[in-house]
Design a protein around this motif. Structure first.
Motif, short mmCIF file in Angstrom:
data_model
loop_
_atom_site.label_atom_id
_atom_site.label_comp_id
_atom_site.label_asym_id
_atom_site.label_seq_id
_atom_site.Cartn_x
_atom_site.Cartn_y
_atom_site.Cartn_z
N THR A 217 -32.70 2.10 -3.39
CA THR A 217 -31.96 1.25 -2.46
C THR A 217 -30.75 0.67 -3.17
OG1 THR A 217 -33.30 -0.69 -3.00
CG2 THR A 217 -34.00 0.64 -1.10
N ALA A 218 -29.83 0.10 -2.40
CA ALA A 218 -28.62 -0.44 -3.00
C ALA A 218 -28.07 -1.55 -2.13
CB ALA A 218 -27.56 0.65 -3.18
N LEU A 219 -27.40 -2.46 -2.80
CA LEU A 219 -26.63 -3.50 -2.12
C LEU A 219 -25.21 -2.98 -1.99
CD1 LEU A 219 -26.20 -6.62 -1.28
CD2 LEU A 219 -25.40 -6.87 -3.63
N MET A 220 -24.62 -3.12 -0.80
CA MET A 220 -23.26 -2.60 -0.61
C MET A 220 -22.48 -3.47 0.35
SD MET A 220 -24.36 0.82 1.50
CE MET A 220 -25.65 1.18 0.29
N PHE A 221 -21.19 -3.51 0.15
CA PHE A 221 -20.24 -4.13 1.06
C PHE A 221 -18.96 -3.31 0.96
CE2 PHE A 221 -19.66 -6.14 -3.04
CZ PHE A 221 -18.28 -6.14 -3.22
N ARG A 222 -18.04 -3.54 1.86
CA ARG A 222 -16.79 -2.77 1.77
C ARG A 222 -15.59 -3.65 2.10
NH1 ARG A 222 -17.39 1.64 6.74
NH2 ARG A 222 -17.43 0.19 8.49
N PHE A 223 -14.44 -3.19 1.68
CA PHE A 223 -13.20 -3.91 1.94
C PHE A 223 -12.07 -2.91 2.12
CE2 PHE A 223 -13.47 -3.53 -2.66
CZ PHE A 223 -12.18 -3.21 -3.05
N VAL A 224 -10.97 -3.40 2.67
CA VAL A 224 -9.83 -2.54 2.96
C VAL A 224 -8.55 -3.34 2.84
CG1 VAL A 224 -9.90 -3.02 5.45
CG2 VAL A 224 -8.89 -0.88 4.65
N CYS A 225 -7.49 -2.70 2.38
CA CYS A 225 -6.15 -3.28 2.40
C CYS A 225 -5.55 -2.94 3.76
CB CYS A 225 -5.30 -2.71 1.27
SG CYS A 225 -3.68 -3.48 1.11
N TYR A 226 -5.38 -3.96 4.62
CA TYR A 226 -5.11 -3.72 6.04
C TYR A 226 -3.64 -3.57 6.38
CZ TYR A 226 -4.43 -8.79 5.88
OH TYR A 226 -4.01 -10.05 5.55
N LYS A 227 -2.72 -3.90 5.48
CA LYS A 227 -1.31 -3.78 5.79
C LYS A 227 -0.82 -2.34 5.61
CE LYS A 227 0.09 -8.07 6.65
NZ LYS A 227 0.70 -8.47 7.93
N GLN A 228 0.05 -1.92 6.54
CA GLN A 228 0.62 -0.58 6.45
C GLN A 228 1.45 -0.45 5.18
OE1 GLN A 228 -0.09 1.59 8.89
NE2 GLN A 228 1.02 3.32 8.00
N ASN A 229 1.22 0.62 4.43
CA ASN A 229 1.96 0.96 3.21
C ASN A 229 1.65 0.05 2.03
OD1 ASN A 229 3.37 3.06 4.58
ND2 ASN A 229 4.82 1.56 5.38
N THR B 56 -7.31 14.18 11.18
CA THR B 56 -6.57 14.87 12.24
C THR B 56 -5.63 15.88 11.59
OG1 THR B 56 -4.66 13.37 12.28
CG2 THR B 56 -6.60 12.71 13.55
N ALA B 57 -4.98 16.66 12.45
CA ALA B 57 -4.04 17.66 11.93
C ALA B 57 -2.84 17.00 11.26
CB ALA B 57 -3.58 18.56 13.07
N ASN B 58 -2.58 15.74 11.62
CA ASN B 58 -1.43 15.02 11.07
C ASN B 58 -1.80 14.07 9.94
OD1 ASN B 58 0.42 16.21 12.92
ND2 ASN B 58 -0.28 14.77 14.50
N GLY B 59 -3.07 14.09 9.53
CA GLY B 59 -3.48 13.22 8.44
C GLY B 59 -4.73 12.42 8.79
N THR B 60 -5.08 11.49 7.91
CA THR B 60 -6.27 10.67 8.09
C THR B 60 -5.95 9.42 8.88
OG1 THR B 60 -7.12 11.45 5.95
CG2 THR B 60 -8.13 9.47 6.86
N VAL B 61 -6.86 9.04 9.78
CA VAL B 61 -6.72 7.83 10.57
C VAL B 61 -7.79 6.84 10.12
CG1 VAL B 61 -6.82 6.80 12.88
CG2 VAL B 61 -5.81 9.08 12.56
N LEU B 62 -7.35 5.66 9.69
CA LEU B 62 -8.25 4.61 9.23
C LEU B 62 -8.38 3.57 10.34
CD1 LEU B 62 -9.90 3.57 6.80
CD2 LEU B 62 -7.88 2.31 6.08
N GLU B 63 -9.59 3.39 10.85
CA GLU B 63 -9.85 2.49 11.98
C GLU B 63 -10.28 1.12 11.45
OE1 GLU B 63 -11.34 5.14 15.59
OE2 GLU B 63 -12.63 5.40 13.85
#
Length: 314
Positions: A170-182, A292-299
């Motif tokens: 088992t593992a403890l996990m969390f996630r984060f993201v840099c939300y600003k474009q570029n 997608t055909a035009n690249g990755t989409v991050l939701e």
């Protein structure tokens, strides 16, 4: 406690006292610390103005402009209208209005020139107002630039940390993201520590701090999200713990990330923490990107999405 867990005595937090379900670090990364003492020794105008919500900052700037001009208008009114020339009004209310707009023109050094001070006292006050005006605008410009150009991580963390099956454990996990474009981060490092109360040899419980080894603590580039994983193995201080154990030991996990922001050209950092009631068992994160055909989409709206998963061995 797992006797082989690695203690961390360099956190800067005290091991005495019990905070009873509160936290060392707030969700927004600020320290949960309140200082007492003389107010002006503690108060920082620069920090307050830099960190105010934008609407409050704008309201303060606008309110100051109108208020300071009302003060100077009151001084001009007390000096007397005979110290000025150029009025086209002859009623007290309209003269006060013309003095107010004369004050705004002097304060901003616009100086349209119809109403002019002719008395020595009026000229002296106008000179002081002009000086205070350009000094005020210099300060306002510095604050606006500081708010606009201050390097920030622009990072959002998941609301919950999860404990779920991971590989053969088992593992403890969390996630984060840099939300600003570029605003991609590079050379990103993450450090995760755990705080919990521990009673040793029948003594009163004290806080102990442990470094949580991670599956991966550094990545070269982070254009997408990152799920940080702490495997709960024989070296982990969480080995064998249940949700009730986490609550009983007043457990908190605090996180520090550092990385280089390409837009600001500077190193940025962000903190957060997860207390025991923000940790959920037998859940896993839902993927937040697709190709997608035009690249990755991050939701980004899926950052906090997770679903139930069968417990290991069930």
């Amino acid at each position: 406690m797992n006797p082989v867990s690695k203690l961390n005595d360099d956190t800067g937090f005290s091991n005495t006292g019990i905070i009873n379900g509160s936290r060392f670090i707030n969700k927004d990364g600020t320290f949960n610390l309140h200082k007492k003492g003389p107010f002006w020794d503690r108060f920082s105008i620069f920090y307050t103005m830099i960190n105010l919500p934008l609407w409050q900052f704008i309201c303060i700037i606008v309110s100051f402009f109108f208020s300071i001009n009302l003060v100077y208008t009151g001084i001009y009114w007390l000096i007397g209208a005979d110290q000025f020339t150029g009025f086209i009004s002859n009623t007290p209310g309209k003269i006060f209005k013309e003095l107010y707009f004369f004050s705004t023109e002097t304060f901003t050094t616009v100086g349209y020139g119809r109403v002019n001070p002719v008395g020595d006292l009026a000229n002296l006050v106008a000179a002081v107002e002009a000086m205070s005006g350009f000094l005020s605008f210099a300060l306002a410009t510095g604050l606006i630039y500081g708010r606009f150009a201050r390097p920030r991580a622009h990072v959002k963390f998941s609301e919950h940390a999860l404990i779920a099956p991971f590989k053969d454990k088992t593992a403890l996990m969390f996630r984060f993201v840099c939300y600003k474009q570029n605003h991609a981060l590079s050379d990103v490092n993450v450090q995760v520590n755990l705080a919990m109360t521990v009673s040793e040899n029948g003594e009163e419980a004290k806080y102990r701090y442990y470094t949580l080894p991670l599956e991966r603590s550094k990545i070269e580039s982070m254009p997408m999200n990152w799920t940080v994983v702490h495997p709960i193995d024989d070296q982990s201080p969480l080995a064998g713990f249940t949700g009730e154990d986490l609550a009983a030991n007043d457990m908190e996990i605090y996180v520090l990330i550092r990385g280089f922001n390409d837009v600001y050209g500077n190193t940025v950092q962000q903190r957060t923490s997860y207390t025991y009631h923000e940790i959920q068992f037998n859940r896993k994160f839902i993927p937040m990107y697709y190709e997608t055909a035009n690249g990755t989409v991050l939701e980004l709206h899926k950052l906090n999405k997770h679903e139930a998963v069968r417990a290991k061995g069930s």
